[in-house]
Design an enzyme around this catalytic site. Sequence first.
Site, PDB file in Angstrom:
ATOM      1  N   ASN A   4       2.510 -12.957  39.493  1.00 52.12           N
ATOM      2  CA  ASN A   4       1.622 -13.823  38.718  1.00 52.12           C
ATOM      3  C   ASN A   4       0.219 -13.937  39.306  1.00 52.12           C
ATOM      4  O   ASN A   4      -0.562 -14.789  38.889  1.00 52.12           O
ATOM      5  CB  ASN A   4       2.245 -15.208  38.570  1.00 52.12           C
ATOM      6  CG  ASN A   4       3.646 -15.128  38.004  1.00 52.12           C
ATOM      7  OD1 ASN A   4       4.618 -15.344  38.721  1.00 52.12           O
ATOM      8  ND2 ASN A   4       3.771 -14.762  36.731  1.00 52.12           N
ATOM      9  N   ILE A  12      -5.048 -15.767  38.863  1.00 52.32           N
ATOM     10  CA  ILE A  12      -3.753 -16.441  38.860  1.00 52.32           C
ATOM     11  C   ILE A  12      -3.316 -16.726  37.430  1.00 52.32           C
ATOM     12  O   ILE A  12      -4.081 -17.272  36.639  1.00 52.32           O
ATOM     13  CB  ILE A  12      -3.841 -17.789  39.624  1.00 52.32           C
ATOM     14  CG1 ILE A  12      -4.365 -17.574  41.043  1.00 52.32           C
ATOM     15  CG2 ILE A  12      -2.485 -18.495  39.648  1.00 52.32           C
ATOM     16  CD1 ILE A  12      -4.804 -18.852  41.741  1.00 52.32           C
ATOM     17  N   CYS A  13      -2.079 -16.358  37.117  1.00 51.83           N
ATOM     18  CA  CYS A  13      -1.508 -16.664  35.803  1.00 51.83           C
ATOM     19  C   CYS A  13      -0.614 -17.891  35.971  1.00 51.83           C
ATOM     20  O   CYS A  13       0.500 -17.798  36.471  1.00 51.83           O
ATOM     21  CB  CYS A  13      -0.699 -15.469  35.287  1.00 51.83           C
ATOM     22  SG  CYS A  13       0.005 -15.753  33.650  1.00 51.83           S
ATOM     23  N   LEU A  14      -1.164 -19.054  35.599  1.00 57.16           N
ATOM     24  CA  LEU A  14      -0.439 -20.313  35.736  1.00 57.16           C
ATOM     25  C   LEU A  14      -0.878 -21.231  34.600  1.00 57.16           C
ATOM     26  O   LEU A  14      -2.076 -21.464  34.429  1.00 57.16           O
ATOM     27  CB  LEU A  14      -0.747 -20.949  37.103  1.00 57.16           C
ATOM     28  CG  LEU A  14      -0.018 -22.234  37.459  1.00 57.16           C
ATOM     29  CD1 LEU A  14       1.501 -22.024  37.525  1.00 57.16           C
ATOM     30  CD2 LEU A  14      -0.518 -22.767  38.801  1.00 57.16           C
ATOM     31  N   GLN A  68       0.714 -11.518  35.754  1.00 55.48           N
ATOM     32  CA  GLN A  68      -0.724 -11.252  35.857  1.00 55.48           C
ATOM     33  C   GLN A  68      -0.896  -9.803  36.318  1.00 55.48           C
ATOM     34  O   GLN A  68      -1.851  -9.153  35.976  1.00 55.48           O
ATOM     35  CB  GLN A  68      -1.363 -12.211  36.869  1.00 55.48           C
ATOM     36  CG  GLN A  68      -2.830 -11.964  37.154  1.00 55.48           C
ATOM     37  CD  GLN A  68      -3.717 -12.306  35.967  1.00 55.48           C
ATOM     38  OE1 GLN A  68      -3.476 -13.267  35.254  1.00 55.48           O
ATOM     39  NE2 GLN A  68      -4.728 -11.496  35.721  1.00 55.48           N
TER      40      GLN A  68
END
Length: 193
Positions: free
Chosen positions: A78, A86-88, A121
């Site tokens: 991620n 950052i994939c959040l 990500q």
Amino acid sequence: MDLSRVQKELKDCNKDREISGIGIEANGGDLTHLSGTITGPVGTPYEGGTFLIDVRLTGGYPFEPPKMQFRTKVWHPNISSQNGAICLDILKDQWSPALTLKTALLSIQALLSAPEPDDPQDAVVAHQYLRDHATFVATARYWTEAFAKRVTVGIEEKVQKLVEMGFPENSVRKALEIVNGDENMALEKLCSG
């Protein structure tokens, strides 16, 4: 932007740094550009690492999420292995003004413990995580050793050496943190003001 809220959040974030493994500081007093640190969670390939996170606040904060990305290279589904993106969800559409910089950093730290390879990500890392988990763990551990432990290993010696050159200790520590522990780059930064 509510600067008093940002200052309060910085204090709150740093008060239990040893327990939470989370810290954040303003870059040169600029409350819109911050440097966050998180420690790698115990029992993960990131354990023992200190990860630097670039934090930028827009004029719409706290109604808009902070923009965060890893400055320390990390091998995680991620997090982009190329640019630290950052994939959040809470850094995007799930942000709420009730959340704080501390909750965002704690969420990133939790993400290190619980990757979401189905919403990656970095597709290459996610593929490895799903198809060859042992190699993923070994690679993540290697990247932690190579990139996230440089910050703390020998840092006191570097600080001492630069302080002996006549630079203030606080400036030395900040410069070393910004350049990920690279003594030569820290010296250049200190000399250039």
